[in-house]
Design an enzyme around this catalytic site. Sequence first.
Site, PDB file in Angstrom:
ATOM      1  CB  VAL A 335      -1.396   0.231   1.250  1.00 15.48           C
ATOM      2  CG1 VAL A 335      -2.007  -0.541   1.152  1.00 15.48           C
ATOM      3  CG2 VAL A 335      -0.114  -0.009   2.070  1.00 15.48           C
ATOM      4  CG  ASP A 336       1.251   5.423  -1.583  1.00 13.67           C
ATOM      5  OD1 ASP A 336       2.429   5.963  -1.311  1.00 13.67           O
ATOM      6  OD2 ASP A 336       0.392   6.885  -2.479  1.00 13.67           O
TER       7      ASP A 336
END
Length: 666
Positions: A335-336
């Site tokens: 995940v960013d």
Amino acid sequence: MTRLRTWARGTWAVPVVSGVLILLSFALQHLAGGAWNAAVAPQWWIDAGEHAHTAASTFTLADVAMLAAAAVAGYRILLQAARALTARVIGIDLLVSVAALGAVVIGNFWESAAVTFLFAVGHALESATLTKTRSALAELVAVAPDTAVVLRDGAQVHVPAGQVQVGETVLVKNGAKVPVDGIVLDGTGALEEASITGESIPVEKSAQDQVFAGTVSRGGFLQVTATGIGADTTLARIIHRVEEAQDAKARTQAFIDRFSSWYTPAVMVLALVAGLVTQDVVLALTLLVIGCPGALVISIPVAIVAGIGRAARNGILIKGGEFLETAARISAVAVDKTGTLTEGRPELTDVVVLSPTMDRRDVLRWAAAAEAGSEHPLARPILDTARAEGVGAVGLPGSVTPVPGKGIVSVVDGQRVLIGNAALLEQYGVVDEVGAGRQAHELAAAGRTPMIIALGGTVIGVVAVADQVRTDAAAMVRGLHEAGVRKVVMLTGDTRLVAEAMGEVTGIEEIHASLLPEDKLEAVARLQTEGHTVAMVGDGVNDAPALATADIGVAMGAAGSAVAVETADIALMGDNLLKLPEAISLARRTAAVMRQNITIALVTVVLLLAGVFGGGVTMSIGMLVHEASVLVVILNAMRLLRTRQGTTRASRSQRMAPQAVVADAV
């Protein structure tokens, strides 16, 4: 009369007429003394040999009725078989046609009628239940608005929704459907966006907010400037995407199709050999019937249609069956941070002055002047705060040079301004003599993103911004693990201190910080080499390489992005992070149903084969069990359409989730 013609063209007309004729045949046979019998058979039929019906020289009205039942139910099957043969395809229809015609030739009219009747009934039931599995798509189509109220020359005009022009002002009143995509021009109201995002709680809307066609006003009055109409609306794109996705084949389905193309001819060869070896025509014809791979052929597509439909109803768009299958195998999620784990709306929190000749306003003014030409998300809070304090940038800098992973270099009024991290200062030979690095470290430890500002060769201060952690971020991480994901990894361009602060709040243990876009790509590739099936969640801009490399690319908040709807492997229409574990859980359930359906289909065929060779399974019984197996796999897939209680538990977890403030790096 029109209603009768409509019914006659319907799915149930053929099995109903065929069933009535079968009942009529039984009634004629039951009448005493055979008084209704009439010798109507032509001589060629009587001469057909010892296998003629009852070996008698009479052809009764009961036989005529049974033959008519077989003809009514079988003519469409025969036509489908002929069409398939012209395309060089040997399908299920051919097996049933050969079996039914063979039964007629040997005088077994009841078996011919029973086989074709049951096949027609099964087809009608399949159509009905498949329509049910596509109910999510039907619901989406149903919410599409028909009319709009448009303001033209100061008057309210009712027009078809498709005739609204881009730029026109549309009025949305309480209880009405929003007919277009648009931006709120004036007014306030609450819109139920379940058809788009899957969330039933109304969302408050006011000036400059985005609205979507198909959403429903639950209060208030809005004036909306139309930006998308007809096929250009988000709802239309969703419908188009779901249609394509439900028709797209999964890898397993493609394999089953290839298998069936060989399996069906093999059944015909088996029946022929069995008939020749045993000299039993009935056995050969029965093998044709029970060998029909109907349940096997339909086992995968019905599960895919139901799974993708269920997801769409919940605001999750899955690109197709292949991606649904891949999502079921996801073992690692990368995940960013900014805009994914955080709200994506950073605010300026600190302005630290480190030059004795300057004050807060001076540092803020130089920072804003340097960021005026920057496209980075963190430029916005600096510019907004400077404008609010009356020191906003006037005009644009002479030049702006981004330095990936470090910051930017701007030329303002002939002077070079650096704004970024310590590595940027080092690259340009600026010596930190005022403790800017220490200040930046303290701010980062507090969960804020610091940026050092240097004017010429002198450090003048540090500014820091912070972004609110999404309330559902921690619940998402827990939900992913509950859904079977072994590893959740954070990939961010921010400093390690800021990223670790985020990790403590969300429960993410593996963190990769200070990454450039190509570094994120390498991190995803490394997870894949470790044997993981990787899903990447990002904003599609800085994360584009990593999203493309991942096995599944996930777009958040895709309702406002036409590109995301069309290109993302999985598009979460709303900003609810809990939709991600829900999507993976649904994919796993769908894959499990696919496996169950294949097992049901194969076990049914094996048991029927054993019953045929062991005695006791006739053509009609074989067809009955075959159609029952088809319905079982369809009904099994329809379980995917039921709402599960996990979402409710996740919502409670979301309300209990802690918050923090962090943001991405320059």
